[in-house]
Design an enzyme around this catalytic site. Sequence first.
Site, PDB file in Angstrom:
ATOM      1  N   ASP A 147      41.765   6.114  24.974  1.00 10.94           N
ATOM      2  CA  ASP A 147      40.670   6.563  26.043  1.00 10.94           C
ATOM      3  C   ASP A 147      39.575   5.316  26.056  1.00 10.94           C
ATOM      4  OD1 ASP A 147      41.376   9.122  26.254  1.00 10.94           O
ATOM      5  OD2 ASP A 147      40.504   9.857  24.484  1.00 10.94           O
TER       6      ASP A 147
ATOM      7  N   ASP B 201      42.842  11.707  32.037  1.00 14.00           N
ATOM      8  CA  ASP B 201      41.997  12.674  31.961  1.00 14.00           C
ATOM      9  C   ASP B 201      41.259  13.245  33.219  1.00 14.00           C
ATOM     10  OD1 ASP B 201      42.797  12.742  29.185  1.00 14.00           O
ATOM     11  OD2 ASP B 201      41.151  11.494  28.682  1.00 14.00           O
TER      12      ASP B 201
END
Length: 148
Positions: free
Chosen positions: A111, A127
């Site tokens: 991430d 995402d």
Amino acid sequence: MWLYIPMIIILIIADQGLKFWISVNIKLGTSQVILPNVLALTNVRNDGAAWSVLSGQQWFFTVITIVALGLMGYFFWKLRSDNLYMLAISLLIAGTLGNFIDRIRLGYVVDMFETLFMNFPIFNVADMCLTFGVIIVIIALIKDEKDE
């Protein structure tokens, strides 16, 4: 329908490419501010879902992902004549595969986007695809409801 397949591929490549760039250029656990008080690129590993829910449960994510991809494939074919649903499903497929590739290859998801103006989980391109895909599904469902 076939126009959406290149979009899925491009989104997966963008997701994986940015994850690779982050992993190479930003030390794990550190950040590089892009927009002060707004956005930073932060290299983190997430072996769970948002907010690290179900951390370490890779078997669970693998099963859920395979089932979800099967369902999305079914709806991709079934709803192939509806552009709004096709856009949504394509985003969902791209996001699902983007994170699944990480889970299989690395055992965690990379991430990188950190919002600095609010407490929110650090997220990635996959995402974003998932989020926008869900939003578009909701819009399509509301549109369908109004059309009846």
